[in-house]
Design a protein around this motif. Sequence first.
Motif, PDB file in Angstrom:
ATOM      1  N   VAL A  10       0.862  -1.185   0.000  1.00  0.00           N
ATOM      2  CA  VAL A  10       0.000   0.000   0.000  1.00  0.00           C
ATOM      3  C   VAL A  10       0.897   1.234   0.000  1.00  0.00           C
ATOM      4  N   PHE A  70      -7.961   3.045   1.465  1.00  0.00           N
ATOM      5  CA  PHE A  70      -7.621   1.624   1.473  1.00  0.00           C
ATOM      6  C   PHE A  70      -8.891   0.776   1.514  1.00  0.00           C
ATOM      7  N   TRP A  98      -9.006  -0.884  -2.065  1.00  0.00           N
ATOM      8  CA  TRP A  98      -8.390  -2.212  -1.989  1.00  0.00           C
ATOM      9  C   TRP A  98      -9.405  -3.284  -1.587  1.00  0.00           C
TER      10      TRP A  98
END
Length: 181
Positions: free
Chosen positions: A24, A33, A37
């Motif tokens: 990351v 995130f 993600w």
Amino acid sequence: MSAAIETRDLTLRVNGETVGPLPVPVGTSLLDFLHEWLGLTGSRMGCGQGICHACTVMVEEEAGPREMRSCITGAHWFEGRSVRTVEGHAHTAPDGSLVLSPVQTAFIENFAFQCGYCTPGFVTGASVLVERLKRTPVRRDEVERVVTEALDPHICRCTGYVRYHQAVRDLVLATPGLTTA
């Protein structure tokens, strides 16, 4: 010549599941995130400055859960920690049906939202309060103050505060073990 983006591996628990290690970029917010993600978009980008609390998540700690603003806190701060997003409050029953948390149920029963944009933050704030009261109950005459303190940092642009507060107040007063005489 372009500069490479610096990444660092990130491993954490999200809604009870271990995630990572994933590379990351350094400086990525937890909110980005979660959205980019993990596809968990329930926590909302409101103000982007940590003021409105629409982005809050629960961080599980030994002393009990606490709220963290995910729009202003870097994802790497959560390395090795356990996080619960608004998606993690409900669970799936053995028959496959969705079982809402007591806070989510109270909000629906009180129609405690209007547009719903801020609701994930209010669900998180109220859930942290309920978890805290399970460990340390308050006197019934302190419930109003405690609910106000827990929900005051959260901003609702539709001004749905009365119903949010009423839902949490009703839940706290009706749940055995959260209050004392």
